[in-house]
Design an enzyme around this catalytic site. Structure first.
Site, PDB file in Angstrom:
ATOM      1  N   LYS A  39      10.691  15.761 -10.346  1.00  0.00           N
ATOM      2  CA  LYS A  39      10.038  16.973  -9.827  1.00  0.00           C
ATOM      3  C   LYS A  39      10.751  18.229 -10.329  1.00  0.00           C
ATOM      4  O   LYS A  39      10.110  19.250 -10.587  1.00  0.00           O
ATOM      5  CB  LYS A  39       9.993  16.969  -8.301  1.00  0.00           C
ATOM      6  N   GLY A  62       2.046   2.578 -20.821  1.00  0.00           N
ATOM      7  CA  GLY A  62       1.683   2.555 -19.405  1.00  0.00           C
ATOM      8  C   GLY A  62       1.273   3.936 -18.926  1.00  0.00           C
ATOM      9  O   GLY A  62       2.101   4.855 -18.895  1.00  0.00           O
ATOM     10  N   VAL A  98       1.984   6.218 -12.926  1.00  0.00           N
ATOM     11  CA  VAL A  98       2.553   7.432 -12.347  1.00  0.00           C
ATOM     12  C   VAL A  98       3.685   7.999 -13.213  1.00  0.00           C
ATOM     13  O   VAL A  98       3.704   9.189 -13.537  1.00  0.00           O
ATOM     14  CB  VAL A  98       3.065   7.118 -10.931  1.00  0.00           C
ATOM     15  N   GLU A 156      -2.176   2.524 -22.952  1.00  0.00           N
ATOM     16  CA  GLU A 156      -2.423   1.851 -21.670  1.00  0.00           C
ATOM     17  C   GLU A 156      -3.144   0.533 -21.913  1.00  0.00           C
ATOM     18  O   GLU A 156      -4.124   0.493 -22.658  1.00  0.00           O
ATOM     19  CB  GLU A 156      -3.238   2.782 -20.764  1.00  0.00           C
ATOM     20  N   GLY A 172       5.581  -0.427 -14.717  1.00  0.00           N
ATOM     21  CA  GLY A 172       5.829  -0.949 -13.374  1.00  0.00           C
ATOM     22  C   GLY A 172       7.296  -1.278 -13.166  1.00  0.00           C
ATOM     23  O   GLY A 172       8.122  -1.114 -14.069  1.00  0.00           O
ATOM     24  N   ASP A 231      10.990  -0.954  -1.865  1.00  0.00           N
ATOM     25  CA  ASP A 231      10.534  -1.540  -3.136  1.00  0.00           C
ATOM     26  C   ASP A 231      10.876  -3.020  -3.268  1.00  0.00           C
ATOM     27  O   ASP A 231      10.277  -3.723  -4.073  1.00  0.00           O
ATOM     28  CB  ASP A 231      11.196  -0.821  -4.325  1.00  0.00           C
ATOM     29  N   HIS A 238      -7.545  31.943   5.568  1.00  0.00           N
ATOM     30  CA  HIS A 238      -8.167  32.502   4.372  1.00  0.00           C
ATOM     31  C   HIS A 238      -7.279  33.610   3.818  1.00  0.00           C
ATOM     32  O   HIS A 238      -6.824  34.446   4.585  1.00  0.00           O
ATOM     33  CB  HIS A 238      -9.537  33.081   4.707  1.00  0.00           C
TER      34      HIS A 238
HETATM   35  P1  NAI Z   1       2.556   1.993 -12.408  1.00  0.00           P
HETATM   36  O1  NAI Z   1       2.294   0.706 -11.747  1.00  0.00           O
HETATM   37  O2  NAI Z   1       2.205   3.278 -11.736  1.00  0.00           O
HETATM   38  O3  NAI Z   1       1.814   2.024 -13.836  1.00  0.00           O
HETATM   39  C1  NAI Z   1       2.051   1.075 -14.836  1.00  0.00           C
HETATM   40  C2  NAI Z   1       0.928   1.155 -15.862  1.00  0.00           C
HETATM   41  O4  NAI Z   1       1.311   0.384 -16.989  1.00  0.00           O
HETATM   42  C3  NAI Z   1      -0.392   0.596 -15.361  1.00  0.00           C
HETATM   43  O5  NAI Z   1      -1.430   1.499 -15.653  1.00  0.00           O
HETATM   44  C4  NAI Z   1      -0.525  -0.717 -16.114  1.00  0.00           C
HETATM   45  O6  NAI Z   1      -1.864  -1.074 -16.364  1.00  0.00           O
HETATM   46  C5  NAI Z   1       0.208  -0.396 -17.408  1.00  0.00           C
HETATM   47  N1  NAI Z   1       0.746  -1.547 -18.119  1.00  0.00           N
HETATM   48  C6  NAI Z   1       1.408  -2.604 -17.584  1.00  0.00           C
HETATM   49  N2  NAI Z   1       1.803  -3.442 -18.567  1.00  0.00           N
HETATM   50  C7  NAI Z   1       1.411  -2.886 -19.734  1.00  0.00           C
HETATM   51  C8  NAI Z   1       1.544  -3.262 -21.107  1.00  0.00           C
HETATM   52  N3  NAI Z   1       2.187  -4.372 -21.460  1.00  0.00           N
HETATM   53  N4  NAI Z   1       1.001  -2.466 -22.053  1.00  0.00           N
HETATM   54  C9  NAI Z   1       0.360  -1.329 -21.706  1.00  0.00           C
HETATM   55  N5  NAI Z   1       0.201  -0.919 -20.431  1.00  0.00           N
HETATM   56  C10 NAI Z   1       0.724  -1.686 -19.459  1.00  0.00           C
HETATM   57  O7  NAI Z   1       4.103   1.931 -12.808  1.00  0.00           O
HETATM   58  P2  NAI Z   1       5.141   3.054 -13.245  1.00  0.00           P
HETATM   59  O8  NAI Z   1       4.441   4.263 -13.747  1.00  0.00           O
HETATM   60  O9  NAI Z   1       6.106   2.352 -14.129  1.00  0.00           O
HETATM   61  O10 NAI Z   1       5.815   3.442 -11.885  1.00  0.00           O
HETATM   62  C11 NAI Z   1       6.581   2.456 -11.180  1.00  0.00           C
HETATM   63  C12 NAI Z   1       6.519   2.667  -9.697  1.00  0.00           C
HETATM   64  O11 NAI Z   1       7.162   3.860  -9.338  1.00  0.00           O
HETATM   65  C13 NAI Z   1       5.114   2.709  -9.178  1.00  0.00           C
HETATM   66  O12 NAI Z   1       4.991   1.789  -8.129  1.00  0.00           O
HETATM   67  C14 NAI Z   1       4.937   4.103  -8.682  1.00  0.00           C
HETATM   68  O13 NAI Z   1       4.136   4.149  -7.518  1.00  0.00           O
HETATM   69  C15 NAI Z   1       6.363   4.572  -8.427  1.00  0.00           C
HETATM   70  N6  NAI Z   1       6.441   6.005  -8.697  1.00  0.00           N
HETATM   71  C16 NAI Z   1       5.860   6.864  -7.822  1.00  0.00           C
HETATM   72  C17 NAI Z   1       5.853   8.213  -8.088  1.00  0.00           C
HETATM   73  C18 NAI Z   1       5.118   9.111  -7.163  1.00  0.00           C
HETATM   74  O14 NAI Z   1       4.849   8.725  -6.040  1.00  0.00           O
HETATM   75  N7  NAI Z   1       4.751  10.309  -7.589  1.00  0.00           N
HETATM   76  C19 NAI Z   1       6.503   8.768  -9.269  1.00  0.00           C
HETATM   77  C20 NAI Z   1       7.003   7.769 -10.143  1.00  0.00           C
HETATM   78  C21 NAI Z   1       6.985   6.443  -9.841  1.00  0.00           C
END
Ligand code: NAI
Length: 475
Positions: free
Chosen positions: A58, A190, A193, A213, A281, A322, A454
């Site tokens: 952030k 990926g 998020v 993706e 992920g 987690d 407002h």
């Molecule tokens: P994510 O689960 O949000 O996204 C992973 C993405 O990678 C998905 O769209 C998936 O389809 C794709 N993917 C998976 N394997 C792949 C491959 N081999 N090739 C291409 N695409 C592939 O996971 P991310 O972004 O790594 O975040 C991890 C965790 O951290 C999540 O659970 C998220 O909720 C949390 N997080 C939350 C934040 C927030 O609340 N603002 C900020 C950052 C992380």
């Protein structure tokens, strides 16, 4: 003689440190163990969220957004900027300061609540006298005993098979926060998020960013209409997002990283980039717990198996955040931590999984709570939808940020709010009203009849609620 505590919390992230504080408030003697180190080798409390996740990202999102505003949007306000330059070291240094303030804040909270902190890694040594003996190894070397153990050891970034993170060229969420010079080209695998947030940071600072993706749909868990609007906005900003790819061999050399992949049409492609972020992920972290020594059950993903109350298979051993099932979100972990501390005290701690908000801190921000339209359709629920664009909101016009909309989904018969989806300015803050409303089982009409200040962005929320009954006033 080992030191004895009512409650020992393993892990000082949002799940663990909050559980420790709540347990101390309830009168227990509490110890917390965390092994994370800062640059000087001292404790770095706060877990992934504080050190290499929510907080530093952030900080970078804010700084990079200011930079982008100064370079591209100040002119619209009649503000001329000449000789704009980026001091990346200072920008990253500020992020580190923000992290340290949060680290120190948690240490202060531990002292305030008389929580004993051990800087090291805790592992199970034995089950003993109805409790547990734990070994702490690291800066602090101790054997401690606990009547109750709360495990909150978090998660680690998932690597592509055979492509370990070196945090130089192949970056996890950690390395992505400390690239020393803005890369000319940045690849991201990926479009979740982390991929979108970190991709946005480095694009704003000048990198040419390509996101690969695997899934054919963009942000599949997000309301389709929101995902479509966000995709349009990100693409317009210059993020290149390729969907439906299959990533093959990833080779890293001094010159950069090359990623072989098959595109959505089935054609072989290669992407060459200076740096690559892999954000596909995360995996639960139980490394070093010695779970086997006491027979703690893990599932096939390596997550600790818990029931709805966060109880493990062992008496008086609990796990939150987690490292267990459910979304990997700091605020979900916090809620579970508080609930567990209360259950240990014989109270009825409760976490409502239906009202956990989700936020993606891109620009526009994306935030939602409850069901998406596609989920309601799949579940065969009769619903009404209403939305209101920020384009028709006076405050958004004054801000110069009119992308996106607020969308309400309400039960067709009872009008109870089933989901609220926001893409646009300050969505992360606006979503709170929807969470409160859903917790109180409010109807869309309840929100429509409540006075909203407002001019404010929150009027778009009220108007979207009015739209459910097809009676917006300003659109
Ligand atoms: P994510 O689960 O949000 O996204 C992973 C993405 O990678 C998905 O769209 C998936 O389809 C794709 N993917 C998976 N394997 C792949 C491959 N081999 N090739 C291409 N695409 C592939 O996971 P991310 O972004 O790594 O975040 C991890 C965790 O951290 C999540 O659970 C998220 O909720 C949390 N997080 C939350 C934040 C927030 O609340 N603002 C900020 C950052 C992380």
């Amino acid at each position: 003689m080992s030191k004895q505590f009512d409650v020992v919390v393993i892990g000082g992230g949002p799940g663990g440190y909050v559980a420790a504080i709540r347990a101390a408030q309830l009168g227990f003697s509490v110890a917390a163990v965390d092994e994370a180190k800062n640059a000087k080798g001292g404790p770095a409390l706060g877990g992934t969220c504080t050190n290499v996740g929510c907080i530093p990202s952030k900080a970078l999102l804010q700084s990079s957004e200011y930079y982008e505003h100064a370079s591209k949007h100040f002119g619209e306000h009649g503000i001329e900027v000449k000789g704009l330059s980026l001091d990346l070291a200072k920008l990253l240094g500020r992020k580190d300061t923000v992290v340290k303030q949060n680290n120190d804040g948690i240490q202060y909270l531990f002292k305030k609540n008389r929580i004993t902190f051990f800087h090291g890694r805790a592992s199970f040594a034995a089950a003993k006298d109805g409790g547990y003996e734990l070994k702490v190894a690291g800066a602090a070397e101790e054997t401690i005993t606990a009547k109750h153990v709360i495990i909150a050891t978090g998660s680690n970034a998932r690597a592509l098979p055979g492509v370990p993170f070196d945090e130089e060229s192949i970056l996890s969420n950690d390395g992505a926060l400390r690239i020393g010079a803005v890369p000319k080209t940045l690849g991201v695998i990926g479009s979740g998020v982390i991929g979108l947030e970190m991709g946005s940071v480095w694009r704003r600072l000048g990198a040419d960013v390509t996101i690969l993706e695997g899934l054919p749909t963009f942000l599949g868990a997000v309301d389709e209409q929101v995902a479509k609007e966000a995709h349009k906005a990100f693409t317009k900003q210059g993020l290149k997002i390729e969907l439906g790819v299959k990533v093959g061999e990833v080779k890293s050399s001094k010159k950069g990283v090359s990623i072989a992949y098959t595109d959505a049409k089935g054609e072989a492609q290669t992407l060459h980039v200076d740096k690559l972020i892999v954000s596909i992920g995360r995996v639960p972290n139980t490394i070093g717990l010695d779970a086997g020594k006491v027979g703690l059950h893990l599932d096939e993903r390596g997550a600790i198996v818990v029931n709805d109350d966060c109880k493990t298979n062992l008496p008086n051993v609990w796990a939150v955040g987690d490292v267990v099932r459910g979304p990997m979100l700091a605020h979900k972990a916090e809620e579970e931590g508080v609930a567990v501390a209360e259950r240990i005290a014989g109270q009825h701690g409760h976490v409502n999984f239906n009202t956990i908000p989700w936020v993606i801190y891109t620009s526009p921000e994306i935030a939602w709570v409850g069901k998406t339209e596609q989920q309601l359709k799949a579940d065969g629920v009769a619903y009404k939808a209403g939305s209101f664009p920020f384009l028709a909101n006076g405050r958004a016009r004054a801000l110069g940020d009119t992308t996106g909309f607020v969308k309400f989904l309400a039960d067709a018969k009872t009008d109870e709010i089933l989901g609220v989806h926001i893409v646009g300015p300050q969505a992360s803050e606006l979503i709170s009203e929807a969470v409160v409303a859903m917790e109180f089982k409010a109807s869309a009409e309840d929100i429509a009849r409540i006075c909203h200040a407002h001019p404010s962005l929150s009027e778009a929320t009220k108007e979207a609620a009015l739209a459910v009954d097809k009676r917006t006033l300003n659109f």
